[in-house]
Structure formats: C-alpha cells, structure tokens
Write a protein that holds these residues in place. Structure first.
Motif, PDB file in Angstrom:
ATOM      1  N   LEU A   1      -9.003  10.346   6.367  1.00 21.98           N
ATOM      2  CA  LEU A   1      -7.787  11.056   6.763  1.00 21.98           C
ATOM      3  C   LEU A   1      -7.805  11.347   8.256  1.00 21.98           C
ATOM      4  CD1 LEU A   1      -7.697  13.591   3.792  1.00 21.98           C
ATOM      5  CD2 LEU A   1      -6.289  11.540   4.060  1.00 21.98           C
TER       6      LEU A   1
ATOM      7  N   ARG B   1       1.681  13.460   5.100  1.00 25.73           N
ATOM      8  CA  ARG B   1       1.033  14.461   5.946  1.00 25.73           C
ATOM      9  C   ARG B   1       1.317  15.849   5.371  1.00 25.73           C
ATOM     10  NH1 ARG B   1      -0.711  14.189  11.315  1.00 25.73           N
ATOM     11  NH2 ARG B   1      -0.867  16.170  12.429  1.00 25.73           N
TER      12      ARG B   1
ATOM     13  N   ALA C   1       0.845  -1.195   0.000  1.00 23.49           N
ATOM     14  CA  ALA C   1       0.000   0.000   0.000  1.00 23.49           C
ATOM     15  C   ALA C   1       0.879   1.244   0.000  1.00 23.49           C
ATOM     16  CB  ALA C   1      -0.902  -0.006   1.236  1.00 23.49           C
ATOM     17  N   ALA C   2       0.354   2.323  -0.585  1.00 20.71           N
ATOM     18  CA  ALA C   2       1.116   3.571  -0.619  1.00 20.71           C
ATOM     19  C   ALA C   2       1.330   4.078   0.800  1.00 20.71           C
ATOM     20  CB  ALA C   2       0.358   4.603  -1.450  1.00 20.71           C
ATOM     21  N   ALA C   3       2.525   4.538   1.069  1.00 14.08           N
ATOM     22  CA  ALA C   3       2.839   5.047   2.413  1.00 14.08           C
ATOM     23  C   ALA C   3       2.061   6.323   2.687  1.00 14.08           C
ATOM     24  CB  ALA C   3       4.343   5.303   2.508  1.00 14.08           C
ATOM     25  N   ALA C   4       1.694   6.483   3.958  1.00 11.26           N
ATOM     26  CA  ALA C   4       0.953   7.671   4.356  1.00 11.26           C
ATOM     27  C   ALA C   4       1.825   8.917   4.245  1.00 11.26           C
ATOM     28  CB  ALA C   4       0.442   7.509   5.778  1.00 11.26           C
TER      29      ALA C   4
ATOM     30  N   GLU D   1      -3.445  13.749   7.285  1.00  9.19           N
ATOM     31  CA  GLU D   1      -2.527  12.643   7.079  1.00  9.19           C
ATOM     32  C   GLU D   1      -3.278  11.436   6.537  1.00  9.19           C
ATOM     33  OE1 GLU D   1      -0.016   9.835  10.119  1.00  9.19           O
ATOM     34  OE2 GLU D   1       0.289  12.017  10.287  1.00  9.19           O
ATOM     35  N   GLY D   2      -2.662  10.750   5.562  1.00  6.72           N
ATOM     36  CA  GLY D   2      -3.277   9.559   5.006  1.00  6.72           C
ATOM     37  C   GLY D   2      -2.675   9.205   3.666  1.00  6.72           C
ATOM     38  N   ALA D   3      -3.409   8.408   2.907  1.00  5.87           N
ATOM     39  CA  ALA D   3      -2.931   7.971   1.598  1.00  5.87           C
ATOM     40  C   ALA D   3      -2.792   9.161   0.648  1.00  5.87           C
ATOM     41  CB  ALA D   3      -3.896   6.949   1.014  1.00  5.87           C
ATOM     42  N   PRO D   4      -1.750   9.180  -0.185  1.00  8.42           N
ATOM     43  CA  PRO D   4      -1.560  10.310  -1.111  1.00  8.42           C
ATOM     44  C   PRO D   4      -2.781  10.586  -1.991  1.00  8.42           C
ATOM     45  CG  PRO D   4       0.394   8.922  -1.066  1.00  8.42           C
ATOM     46  CD  PRO D   4      -0.647   8.195  -0.274  1.00  8.42           C
ATOM     47  N   ALA D   5      -3.446   9.547  -2.478  1.00  3.44           N
ATOM     48  CA  ALA D   5      -4.611   9.761  -3.340  1.00  3.44           C
ATOM     49  C   ALA D   5      -5.733  10.448  -2.572  1.00  3.44           C
ATOM     50  CB  ALA D   5      -5.095   8.425  -3.904  1.00  3.44           C
ATOM     51  N   ALA D   6      -5.921  10.060  -1.294  1.00  4.56           N
ATOM     52  CA  ALA D   6      -6.969  10.676  -0.480  1.00  4.56           C
ATOM     53  C   ALA D   6      -6.642  12.136  -0.201  1.00  4.56           C
ATOM     54  CB  ALA D   6      -7.139   9.902   0.827  1.00  4.56           C
TER      55      ALA D   6
END
Length: 303
Positions: free
Chosen positions: A47, A20, A15-18, A63-68
């Motif tokens: 997020l 921030r 999974a893509a790293a979180a 903070e969260g997934a880059p796409a989100a």
C-alpha cells in the motif's frame, strides 16, 4: 486470470481499481511505536500513502487494492504494538491520489488534543541485553529505551507525541541514533526518546558535606556516578535519586542504622517503605507471590 476458447485469443480479467481511505485510530497509540507499525504493515501489503500523529490520535491515508486495504484494516487492531490500546478505528473513503511509497509525516498539532499517551514502560529484554553487553555501544547507558519501552507520559510536554514536545527535545540525536531512528527495520525506528552515550542526558552525583549541612551539594569528582553511589549506599548513606516522576530516597534495606535514619528524617514511624530488588528470586523468600503478582513484577508496568 486467463481463459481460452477454441480458435479465440486469451482474455485477461482487469485488475481491481485502487482505492484510498483515511483511517483514524484512537486510544493509547502515541509513544508506542504505532506509526512505525503502520509503516511496516502498509509496506508489507504493497500500500502507498502516509501516517502521522495528530491531536486526535494516529491518522493514516492508505491507497491500493481493495483486498489489501481490507487486510490492512483487519490487522491494524489485531497486531498493534504491545503497549498500544486501540479504542476506536474510523475510516472514510478518499479520492485516489496516486502516491508512490509510504511515508511517516511530521506530527500535526491542529485541532483539539484528545489523544492518550502511553504510561512509562519498564526496560524491555532487548534493551536490558544491550545494557549488559560490553560490546554494545549502549553498554551501561542509563537512559536506554526503544519503541517498546522507556519513558512516555512523564517526559511529554504537549501532544501530539513527538520528540520536540518531550523533555528529550533539547538533546539533538547523534548521526548513529539518527540512522536508527530513520531505519524501518530497526526497533528504534521513530522512537522519540532515542539517545546514547554520545548524545543523550548524562548522570551526575552531587554529594553533601557531612560536617557542614548548610553548604550546597557539590559534584562528585569520580568518573563513575553509579559506582560511587553504590559505594555510598554500602557505607550507610541515604541517596536522593532523581527519577522520571520525582525523587526516590534510597538506602540499603539491610542496614538498620540507615533505615532508622531515613525513618526519622521522613517521620515515617512504622509505615512500610517500598523495597527494590533485581529479580523475583531476590524477594521470593520475603513475600507470598501469586501468578498475578509475578506478572506485574516482570511485565511492562513494573518500576
């Protein structure tokens, strides 16, 4: 995503790293429900982080997934609350903090104050429905407001915009208003002027003695100041209504004697007075209304 090869085990893509980011939103973003909007949007996108008011505007750390985070940034200005005016959105990358959940933090007054506060906004349809519903606990509550309407700039004593820095600061919320204020699903979530019959300001009618104008006005003894004021207006009286921005001198516009008396007292001669009406149909026979004027008279900038 998984892939398989003959005679081999399934492989799972990491999974893509979180990530921030700190996002600062400037413009008319205080007193318009922007923090609750950010809270709802961030929670919907999964997020974590927090949001607060500062002297610079609204500052969120998400903070969260880059796409989100990308979707969050795209929707921040496009779906802003109706009274908001987003003038600038700036962001900077931060180290991941590992937050759990999303919070609205107390406002910060550090640094210079450069943010804007929304003008007062006319009562919204949802509040008007409550105002006229005998089953609603805010039935005929004269200081009705929510995140989308009500006083803003006129009640502010300082920024950032928070209840303690408004004239509502001396009216502690009752338990029911406090629950609405803390409920992300309620339209009064973090509505700073929130109040009701139990905890908000109250109306008072002061009447003068017609036989002795030197005596100070005294509180009326009737149980309903609004009903008594309507009776006085129907009898030709002139009433000074204390509003958010000062006093409005009011009389029955169809009473020639009352209007003449008001003109004499104000030395207004033939200069027009402002007219008040409940709805457009009450004035359509008096004036010519274009679409732009209809929009102003029915929109949030109406008196």
């Amino acid at each position: 995503m998984t892939t398989g090869q003959a005679g081999g085990a399934l492989a799972t893509a990491p999974a893509a790293a979180a990530v921030r980011r700190r996002i600062t939103v400037r413009g008319v973003v205080q007193g318009v429900g922007f923090r609750p909007f950010v809270h709802t949007l961030a929670t919907e996108l999964g997020l974590t982080g927090h949001v607060t008011n500062t002297g610079d505007g609204v500052v969120a750390e998400v903070e969260g997934a880059p796409a989100a985070l990308a979707r969050f940034g795209a929707r921040l200005g496009a779906e802003a609350p109706p009274l908001a005016v987003v003038e600038a959105v700036d962001g900077e990358d931060l180290a991941v903090a590992g937050d759990t959940g999303f919070r609205i933090l107390p406002s910060r007054a550090d640094g210079p104050s450069r943010t804007l506060v929304s003008p007062d906004a006319a009562t919204c349809d949802a509040c008007l429905a409550e105002l006229t519903d005998p089953a609603d606990r805010r039935y005929r509550h004269p200081f009705l407001t929510c995140t989308h309407c009500g006083p803003r700039f006129t009640i502010v004593t300082a920024v950032p915009y928070d209840r303690a820095l408004t004239t509502m600061g001396r009216f502690p919320m009752c338990a029911r208003c406090a629950r609405e204020y803390a409920d992300p699903a309620d339209r009064r979530f973090h509505a700073q002027p929130i109040a009701c019959h139990d905890c908000g300001p109250r109306l008072r009618l002061l009447t003068a003695d017609p036989a002795d104008r030197t005596r100070p006005p005294r509180p009326a003894t009737g149980p309903d100041p609004v009903a008594e004021t309507r009776r006085l207006l129907a009898d030709g009286a002139i009433v000074a209504v204390k509003g958010l921005g000062g006093y409005h001198l009011v009389c029955d516009a169809s009473d020639d004697t009352a209007v003449t008396t008001l003109r004499r007292r104000k030395s207004r001669g033939d200069k027009p007075f402002a007219l008040m009406a409940r709805q457009l149909t009450d004035v359509e026979h008096l004036v010519r209304l274009r679409d732009e004027e209809r929009a102003l008279l029915t929109g949030p900038v109406r008196p």
